[in-house]
Write a protein that holds these residues in place. Structure first.
Motif, PDB file in Angstrom:
ATOM      1  N   HIS A 269       0.877  -1.175   0.000  1.00 30.51           N
ATOM      2  CA  HIS A 269       0.000   0.000   0.000  1.00 30.51           C
ATOM      3  C   HIS A 269       0.907   1.215   0.000  1.00 30.51           C
ATOM      4  N   GLN A 270       1.266   1.655  -1.204  1.00 28.82           N
ATOM      5  CA  GLN A 270       2.330   2.653  -1.326  1.00 28.82           C
ATOM      6  C   GLN A 270       2.021   3.924  -0.536  1.00 28.82           C
ATOM      7  N   PHE A 271       3.029   4.389   0.183  1.00 29.80           N
ATOM      8  CA  PHE A 271       2.903   5.622   0.961  1.00 29.80           C
ATOM      9  C   PHE A 271       3.402   6.774   0.096  1.00 29.80           C
ATOM     10  N   PRO A 272       2.546   7.756  -0.229  1.00 28.22           N
ATOM     11  CA  PRO A 272       1.172   7.974   0.237  1.00 28.22           C
ATOM     12  C   PRO A 272       0.115   7.725  -0.841  1.00 28.22           C
ATOM     13  N   THR A 273       0.522   7.256  -2.035  1.00 26.59           N
ATOM     14  CA  THR A 273      -0.425   7.236  -3.153  1.00 26.59           C
ATOM     15  C   THR A 273      -1.475   6.132  -3.038  1.00 26.59           C
ATOM     16  N   ASP A 299       8.710  -2.207   3.735  1.00 27.67           N
ATOM     17  CA  ASP A 299       7.802  -1.777   4.802  1.00 27.67           C
ATOM     18  C   ASP A 299       6.401  -2.229   4.392  1.00 27.67           C
ATOM     19  N   ASP A 300       5.918  -3.274   5.035  1.00 32.60           N
ATOM     20  CA  ASP A 300       4.609  -3.830   4.655  1.00 32.60           C
ATOM     21  C   ASP A 300       3.509  -2.998   5.299  1.00 32.60           C
ATOM     22  N   TYR A 301       3.428  -1.803   4.797  1.00 33.09           N
ATOM     23  CA  TYR A 301       2.609  -0.732   5.318  1.00 33.09           C
ATOM     24  C   TYR A 301       1.116  -1.045   5.176  1.00 33.09           C
ATOM     25  N   GLU A 302       0.406  -1.046   6.301  1.00 31.54           N
ATOM     26  CA  GLU A 302      -1.049  -1.265   6.338  1.00 31.54           C
ATOM     27  C   GLU A 302      -1.472  -2.618   5.774  1.00 31.54           C
ATOM     28  N   PHE A 303      -0.630  -3.643   5.914  1.00 27.33           N
ATOM     29  CA  PHE A 303      -0.965  -4.924   5.311  1.00 27.33           C
ATOM     30  C   PHE A 303      -2.223  -5.537   5.909  1.00 27.33           C
ATOM     31  N   GLU A 304      -2.589  -5.150   7.148  1.00 31.97           N
ATOM     32  CA  GLU A 304      -3.770  -5.721   7.790  1.00 31.97           C
ATOM     33  C   GLU A 304      -5.066  -5.031   7.383  1.00 31.97           C
ATOM     34  N   THR A 305      -4.984  -3.987   6.557  1.00 35.76           N
ATOM     35  CA  THR A 305      -6.205  -3.258   6.205  1.00 35.76           C
ATOM     36  C   THR A 305      -6.605  -3.491   4.738  1.00 35.76           C
ATOM     37  N   ASN A 306      -6.319  -4.679   4.244  1.00 35.49           N
ATOM     38  CA  ASN A 306      -6.765  -5.044   2.903  1.00 35.49           C
ATOM     39  C   ASN A 306      -8.125  -5.723   3.021  1.00 35.49           C
ATOM     40  N   TYR A 307      -9.177  -4.986   2.678  1.00 38.83           N
ATOM     41  CA  TYR A 307     -10.532  -5.522   2.766  1.00 38.83           C
ATOM     42  C   TYR A 307     -11.236  -5.460   1.420  1.00 38.83           C
ATOM     43  N   VAL A 308     -10.448  -5.306   0.341  1.00 42.20           N
ATOM     44  CA  VAL A 308     -11.037  -5.186  -0.987  1.00 42.20           C
ATOM     45  C   VAL A 308     -10.659  -6.363  -1.877  1.00 42.20           C
ATOM     46  N   GLY A 418      -7.123   0.089   2.787  1.00 43.75           N
ATOM     47  CA  GLY A 418      -6.337   1.014   3.577  1.00 43.75           C
ATOM     48  C   GLY A 418      -7.189   1.959   4.387  1.00 43.75           C
ATOM     49  N   THR A 419      -6.609   3.113   4.705  1.00 43.86           N
ATOM     50  CA  THR A 419      -7.309   4.078   5.560  1.00 43.86           C
ATOM     51  C   THR A 419      -7.247   5.502   5.029  1.00 43.86           C
ATOM     52  N   SER A 420      -6.874   5.697   3.746  1.00 48.42           N
ATOM     53  CA  SER A 420      -6.746   7.060   3.249  1.00 48.42           C
ATOM     54  C   SER A 420      -6.914   7.125   1.738  1.00 48.42           C
ATOM     55  N   PHE A 421      -7.149   8.353   1.265  1.00 48.59           N
ATOM     56  CA  PHE A 421      -7.182   8.664  -0.163  1.00 48.59           C
ATOM     57  C   PHE A 421      -6.100   9.700  -0.447  1.00 48.59           C
ATOM     58  N   TRP A 422      -5.424   9.535  -1.558  1.00 45.81           N
ATOM     59  CA  TRP A 422      -4.444  10.505  -2.027  1.00 45.81           C
ATOM     60  C   TRP A 422      -5.121  11.357  -3.094  1.00 45.81           C
ATOM     61  N   VAL A 423      -5.205  12.656  -2.838  1.00 46.74           N
ATOM     62  CA  VAL A 423      -6.024  13.541  -3.667  1.00 46.74           C
ATOM     63  C   VAL A 423      -5.140  14.546  -4.402  1.00 46.74           C
ATOM     64  N   LYS A 424      -5.440  14.748  -5.662  1.00 48.03           N
ATOM     65  CA  LYS A 424      -4.726  15.726  -6.486  1.00 48.03           C
ATOM     66  C   LYS A 424      -5.645  16.904  -6.767  1.00 48.03           C
ATOM     67  N   GLY A 425      -5.243  18.076  -6.293  1.00 46.67           N
ATOM     68  CA  GLY A 425      -6.037  19.274  -6.517  1.00 46.67           C
ATOM     69  C   GLY A 425      -5.672  19.959  -7.829  1.00 46.67           C
ATOM     70  N   PRO A 426      -6.349  21.057  -8.156  1.00 47.14           N
ATOM     71  CA  PRO A 426      -6.002  21.818  -9.354  1.00 47.14           C
ATOM     72  C   PRO A 426      -4.535  22.253  -9.323  1.00 47.14           C
ATOM     73  N   GLN A 427      -3.956  22.477 -10.488  1.00 48.31           N
ATOM     74  CA  GLN A 427      -2.540  22.812 -10.590  1.00 48.31           C
ATOM     75  C   GLN A 427      -2.197  24.057  -9.778  1.00 48.31           C
ATOM     76  N   ARG A 428      -3.116  24.975  -9.664  1.00 50.18           N
ATOM     77  CA  ARG A 428      -2.881  26.234  -8.959  1.00 50.18           C
ATOM     78  C   ARG A 428      -2.916  26.069  -7.442  1.00 50.18           C
ATOM     79  N   LEU A 429      -3.372  24.936  -6.966  1.00 51.35           N
ATOM     80  CA  LEU A 429      -3.626  24.760  -5.543  1.00 51.35           C
ATOM     81  C   LEU A 429      -2.327  24.602  -4.759  1.00 51.35           C
ATOM     82  N   ASP A 430      -2.266  25.261  -3.611  1.00 48.94           N
ATOM     83  CA  ASP A 430      -1.191  25.063  -2.642  1.00 48.94           C
ATOM     84  C   ASP A 430      -1.818  24.341  -1.449  1.00 48.94           C
TER      85      ASP A 430
END
Length: 487
Positions: A269-273, A299-308, A418-430
């Motif tokens: 579960h690649q960190f953070p994507t 790093d077997d990150y979040e391996f216990e949260t595979n529910y899909v 897992g427990t998160s979403f990786w979100v991409k905002g508009p190019q102008r976003l900080d």
């Protein structure tokens, strides 16, 4: 009574009586002694300092005459109220005869980890209405009664020695057994006891491995974007940290990978994507690693949260040469404050890591180890995993729908769970500015810039976690966030 206040030096130019007097006056004026606090008797002070009682009596008499002390019949000596009233505030007091500190500590430091860019999260995150904060748990989901019962058993007389004794470099054998028999087989990993080391969380394992394997000349590779703390750990040991690209299948096999001595990756579960590395990519990386003599830290990150989907075997389980070191954590599924993790490596590597850990912290707290071992052995951990899967799956679906409605095409649904979403905002976003504006509206998010090591990295990514937010709060929080993004 305090008998540690006075320290005398027999080779000083001042007399012993004067040194005793000056030390007590400084303690009173600096606020180290409270109003009417008892002072050691002349007999006790003389014995403690190894001087004659007459020397102490004369010093005390002088302090009585000057109003610093007062004597009470059959009770002893005390700091006088008058002395306290005239003393300077503790922060402003300056000891007589001592110069201000002049050590240039910045010149003496051999490393400056505080100067690195580090992840920062508010400690009061629970006070925010919409905490999309990663790495925390929902207390309503944790089986507190079962954990308390395991703690009660662990702290009972039966196992008194197992947690009160100093076990030097050794781990709790019951916990090692549970890791070997219950946790590792789920990842396809078979290991002996001497190939497992319990650590203070996964991060402690990563620091130990870096200290043992990375020198200033070592070429280290890690995912970009990737785990910022491990990037900082590597950077303390070597300036040669290569940032390896990540695509929709995880870490990309490349010439840059081939040139590394050690590569860090989070394939499950690649960190953070949140992307999951498919089997064919894992096998390709292992072939490249063998061909170019690359060591891999998995790093077997979040391996216990595979529910899909069905779990993909760990890299370590596919490794026939012993070149993959596996790092796992119990803190992600139990609770982050537990600070228990583990690493799996060849026995000779674990022996060195164990010796280094002993020099640092000796071992993880024995009471926590035994409690966690009982929690695992009694089946409570498996029950908790099933409970988390149900809750996380529901929140995962709600967040996916909310993002699709309010921030369409901004993220991809994590196929692993897992427990998160990786979100991409508009190019102008900080996203740093967005995080500040959102916090003012009660919405906590994590700006994504910290996950990138490149100086000119994009600033429009951010992470939304759902492990610690009530399901009913997800859609309203995303709606507020969309309003801020759309400004």
């Amino acid at each position: 009574m305090r008998d540690w206040l006075v320290h005398i030096r027999r080779n000083e130019h001042a007399s012993l009586q004067t040194q005793i007097r000056e030390a007590l006056v400084s303690a009173i004026l600096d606020g180290q002694l409270a109003r009417e606090e008892p002072i050691p008797s002349t007999r006790k002070m003389a014995k403690s300092l190894g001087v004659s009682r007459n020397t102490v009596v004369l010093a005390y008499q002088g302090l009585l005459d000057d109003g610093y002390l007062m004597a009470r019949e059959r009770s002893g000596y005390y700091v006088s109220e008058k002395a306290i009233e005239t003393a300077a505030p503790p922060k402003l007091a300056v000891k007589q005869g001592h110069a201000a500190p002049s050590i240039d500590w910045s010149r003496r430091l051999t490393m400056r980890p505080a100067a690195q860019a580090n992840v920062s999260k508010p400690l009061d995150w629970q006070s925010y209405p919409y905490p999309f904060i990663y790495g925390q748990v929902d207390h309503n989901l944790f089986p507190l009664a079962e954990w308390r019962d395991c703690a009660r058993q662990a702290l009972g007389k039966k196992w008194l020695g197992s947690w009160t004794n100093d076990t030097w470099a050794h781990d709790d054998p019951l916990l090692v057994e549970q890791i070997r028999r219950r946790i590792l087989p789920r990842r396809g990993i078979m290991a002996n006891d001497d190939e497992i080391l319990v650590t203070l969380g996964a991060q402690n394992a990563l620091y130990l491995l870096t200290a043992l394997l990375v020198s200033p000349k070592t070429q280290v590779g890690m995912e970009e974007p990737g785990y910022p703390d491990v990037r900082n750990i590597f950077s303390l040991s070597t300036p040669n940290v290569a940032l390896l690209p990540v695509d929709e299948k995880g870490l990309v096999p490349s010439d840059a990978f081939n040139a590394c001595d050690i590569v860090f990756t989070t394939p499950s579960h690649q960190f953070p994507t949140t992307v999951t590395m498919p089997l064919e990519r894992r096998l390709e990386l292992l072939k490249r690693a063998a061909r170019h003599d690359v060591l891999i830290i998995e790093d077997d990150y979040e391996f216990e949260t595979n529910y899909v989907n069905e779990p993909c075997p760990a890299l370590k389980s596919l490794d026939d040469e012993g070149r993959v070191v596996y790092v796992g954590s119990l803190s992600k599924t139990l609770f982050p404050g537990l600070r228990l993790g583990f690493l799996v490596a060849p026995a000779n590597v674990v022996a060195q890591a164990r010796a280094l850990r002993r020099l640092m912290v000796r071992h993880a707290p024995n009471n926590n180890q035994r409690t966690a071992a009982l929690f695992l052995s009694l089946g409570h951990h498996d029950t908790l995993i099933r409970r988390l899967h149900r809750a996380y799956r529901s929140r995962w679906e709600v967040m996916g729908e909310a993002l699709n409605r309010h921030l369409p095409d901004a993220s991809r649904v994590p196929s692993f769970g897992g427990t998160s979403f990786w979100v991409k905002g508009p190019q102008r976003l900080d996203s740093d500015e967005l995080a500040r504006a959102a916090a003012a509206r009660g919405v906590l998010i994590e700006a994504g810039r910290i996950a990138f090591g490149a100086p000119e990295a994009p600033r429009n990514f951010y992470r939304l976690a759902f492990s610690s937010i009530d399901e009913s709060k997800i859609e309203p929080g995303i709606r507020i966030l969309s309003e801020l993004v759309g400004r």
